[in-house]
Design a protein around this motif. Structure first.
Motif, short mmCIF file in Angstrom:
data_model
loop_
_atom_site.label_atom_id
_atom_site.label_comp_id
_atom_site.label_asym_id
_atom_site.label_seq_id
_atom_site.Cartn_x
_atom_site.Cartn_y
_atom_site.Cartn_z
N GLU A 1 0.70 -1.27 0.04
CA GLU A 1 0.02 -0.01 0.01
C GLU A 1 0.91 1.16 -0.01
O GLU A 1 0.45 2.27 -0.68
CB GLU A 1 -0.95 -0.01 1.29
N ARG B 1 -5.07 2.83 -11.73
CA ARG B 1 -6.37 2.14 -11.05
C ARG B 1 -6.69 0.91 -11.94
O ARG B 1 -6.88 -0.22 -11.48
CB ARG B 1 -7.51 3.09 -11.06
N TYR C 1 2.17 1.83 -3.53
CA TYR C 1 1.03 2.30 -4.19
C TYR C 1 1.01 4.03 -3.73
O TYR C 1 0.74 4.61 -5.06
CB TYR C 1 -0.32 1.81 -3.91
N LYS D 1 -4.43 -2.08 -11.28
CA LYS D 1 -4.59 -2.71 -10.01
C LYS D 1 -6.06 -3.62 -10.34
O LYS D 1 -6.12 -4.63 -9.45
CB LYS D 1 -4.83 -1.71 -8.82
N LYS D 2 -6.78 -3.25 -11.17
CA LYS D 2 -8.13 -4.00 -11.11
C LYS D 2 -8.19 -4.92 -11.95
O LYS D 2 -8.41 -6.28 -11.83
CB LYS D 2 -9.30 -2.96 -11.28
N TYR E 1 -2.67 -8.73 -4.01
CA TYR E 1 -2.15 -7.41 -4.75
C TYR E 1 -1.75 -8.13 -6.24
O TYR E 1 -1.27 -9.32 -6.36
CB TYR E 1 -1.00 -7.06 -4.33
N ARG E 2 -2.15 -7.37 -7.07
CA ARG E 2 -1.83 -7.72 -8.58
C ARG E 2 -0.62 -6.81 -9.40
O ARG E 2 -0.17 -6.98 -10.38
CB ARG E 2 -2.83 -8.13 -9.56
N VAL E 3 -0.54 -5.56 -8.61
CA VAL E 3 0.54 -4.79 -9.08
C VAL E 3 1.59 -4.60 -7.97
O VAL E 3 1.50 -4.59 -6.95
CB VAL E 3 0.03 -3.11 -9.27
N ILE F 1 2.10 -5.49 -13.40
CA ILE F 1 1.22 -6.38 -12.93
C ILE F 1 1.94 -7.72 -12.89
O ILE F 1 2.48 -8.28 -13.79
CB ILE F 1 0.06 -6.34 -14.18
#
Ligand SMILES: [Zn+2]
Length: 533
Positions: free
Chosen positions: A176, A226, A179, A229-230, A272-274, A260
């Motif tokens: 986090e 964003r 990020y 991340k999704k 998390y994916r990033v 990613i």
């Protein structure tokens, strides 16, 4: 006149450096020495570099003996200083008592090797020397490469090395935070999302050309980040730092700082994916942990500038960075990829094969941690290439073990002999074969026997006689023992005295006339690995 003097001094520095590095003086080291001896030399650095370049070439041409002769004549203090200097490592720049923070920063993607150990000892040494703190920080932001087994193995190796740290942390706990910093860099226009295919961005980077993504607004970039991340797929977008696509230091050509990764992380799973790339995570963590001094091998040197840049953009302080050459062990790879290749092809049995330079392998072979610590102090933090021969490592290990290792008799290829009224004994077959009729031998520390004929001997006397050949022997209560010789892969089979049966796994002993060996397993036979002679 002045110039002549400088030329001569530079040549002496070059010879000193060549002497320390076996005929491979480094221009960088000589330059450092020259400037610290006379800072005003900076005023004409071009000329100085020319002098140094020539001096280094000339010095490297000398034989080691010629270097020594020259130095003893021109700078006799050198040898004395060298001996004193070897005991302690140099002071750190800007170090304050009680305020130094160093760190061990392994990636849990493989087993530690001799190079890590030496590097860890440096960091440990300075944290202790300045009553500072040592942090163990796992650089674990590459989910595809990392595995839980390595976190444990690293901690185990550190315990074996006797390196205690004050704090333990994992970069993967701070995603986090990464990020947050990534978004602030996007916000300030210092980072952008690049959606070029890998091949294309690689080529542009090589050619020093910018891509169109660079022109997107901060708002667009924040939206894309964003999306990363999704939903965006792995490989379809990366976050890059906006630096200089024409920089001579290629790591500064808009490096990727986040990407990613869809694979599960060993500790964080798929939360998390990033994920941040090494330099981004490392730069931020060093600042966040309050690291004052980074001591690491110079394979990272090109990235120092990038990491300092990242911190500058984020308004963070940079630590002092001290680089030195990475330690290799002659004849054995330390790179994970190369070791894996040897394992896959069956050339070595695993990560702890005693021929390798992993800490597990060295420990299994009977190299003690004190040896690696002393090695660190002997090689010191040089910038020249540092390849240690196995012999050099063995010499240090022997010096450390000799005063305390227990001695035992070992009889290879045992041949039985009966000594009338004294009992049954075993001696090495080779000794038995060389006996001549009537010749007198001494069973070492016991008594003398006379050779009668094949397999027949008789008691001669107790008295020690000079010139009598002394034989290793064991009695009938001896135990079967096998000693693996790592270099040849061969096993010496024989008998050792019964006391060897009481030893524990991991004890290092000395078998007379064979060498130092470590107990690998007890039972029948007892299995040992030969450490060295
Ligand atoms: Zn792009």
């Amino acid at each position: 006149m002045v110039a002549k003097k400088i030329e001569n001094n530079v040549f002496i520095f070059a010879v000193e450096n060549a002497f320390l590095h076996k005929g491979k003086a480094s221009e960088g080291a000589v330059l450092g020495k020259a400037l610290s001896s006379d800072p005003s030399l900076k005023d004409d650095i071009v000329k100085l570099r020319t002098h140094i370049s020539k001096a280094v070439k000339d010095a490297n041409k000398l034989s080691i003996d010629e270097m020594e002769t020259l130095l003893r004549k021109e700078n006799p203090d050198f040898f004395e200083k060298k001996e004193i200097a070897e005991r302690e490592l140099p002071e750190l720049p800007g170090a304050e008592m009680g305020k130094v923070v160093t760190r061990l920063a392994p990636e849990p993607n493989g087993y530690l090797h001799i190079g890590h150990a030496v590097s860890f000892f440096f960091n440990h040494y300075y944290a202790k020397k300045y009553s500072g703190k040592l942090i163990l920080r796992f650089e674990d932001t590459n989910p595809e490469k990392e595995s839980t087994e390595y976190y444990d193995a690293i901690k185990e190796d550190l315990a074996w090395l006797g390196i205690k740290y004050d704090k333990i942390k994992r970069n993967s706990d701070d995603i986090e935070l990464f990020y947050k910093h990534a978004e602030s860099l996007i916000d300030s226009g210092n980072a952008y999302v690049c959606r070029c295919p890998v091949e294309k961005s690689r080529k542009l980077r090589y050619d020093g050309e910018e891509c169109l993504c660079r022109k997107n607004s901060s708002k667009e970039n924040l939206e894309l980040f964003r999306e990363m991340k999704k939903t965006l797929k792995q490989g379809s977008a990366t976050l890059r730092l906006k630096l200089d696509m024409k920089s001579k230091n290629t790591t500064l050509r808009d490096p990727t700082i986040m990407r990613i990764v869809e694979a599960a992380h060993p500790l964080q799973g798929t939360k998390y994916r990033v994920w941040p790339l090494y330099d981004f995570a490392n730069a931020i963590e060093d600042a966040k942990c309050g690291v004052t001094h980074v001591l690491r091998s110079n394979e990272f040197q090109q990235r120092d500038e990038l990491q300092n840049n990242i911190r500058e953009l984020l308004g963070m302080d940079s630590p002092h960075i001290i680089s030195y050459s990475r330690i290799n062990l002659e004849g054995t790879p330390t790179s994970k990829r190369e070791i894996q290749k040897l394992i896959d092809s069956g050339k070595v049995s695993g990560w702890d094969d005693p021929r390798l330079a992993t800490l597990q392998a060295l420990r299994r072979r009977g190299i003690v941690p004190e040896t690696l610590e002393r090695l660190a102090k002997e090689v010191r933090m040089t910038s020249g290439s540092t390849t240690i021969s196995m012999d050099a490592l063995n010499t240090i290990n022997r010096k450390i073990l000799s005063p305390t290792a227990k001695h035992y008799f070992f009889v290879p290829s045992p041949e039985k002999i009966e000594v009338k009224s004294k009992g049954t004994f075993y001696i090495p077959k080779e000794d038995a074969k060389s006996m001549k009729k009537g010749e007198i031998f001494r069973l070492k520390d016991l008594f003398n026997v006379k050779f009668i004929g094949k397999g027949e001997v008789e008691f001669d006397s107790d008295k020690v006689k000079s010139n009598t050949k002394k034989l290793q022997w064991v009695s009938s209560d001896s135990i079967e023992t096998e000693i693996l010789v790592p270099e040849t892969g061969k096993t010496i089979k024989g008998l050792s005295q019964k006391e060897v049966g009481k030893l524990k796994v991991g004890e290092i002993i000395q078998f007379e006339r064979v060498g130092f060996a470590i107990i690998e397993s007890t039972g029948k036979p007892i299995k040992c690995i030969l450490s060295h002679e």
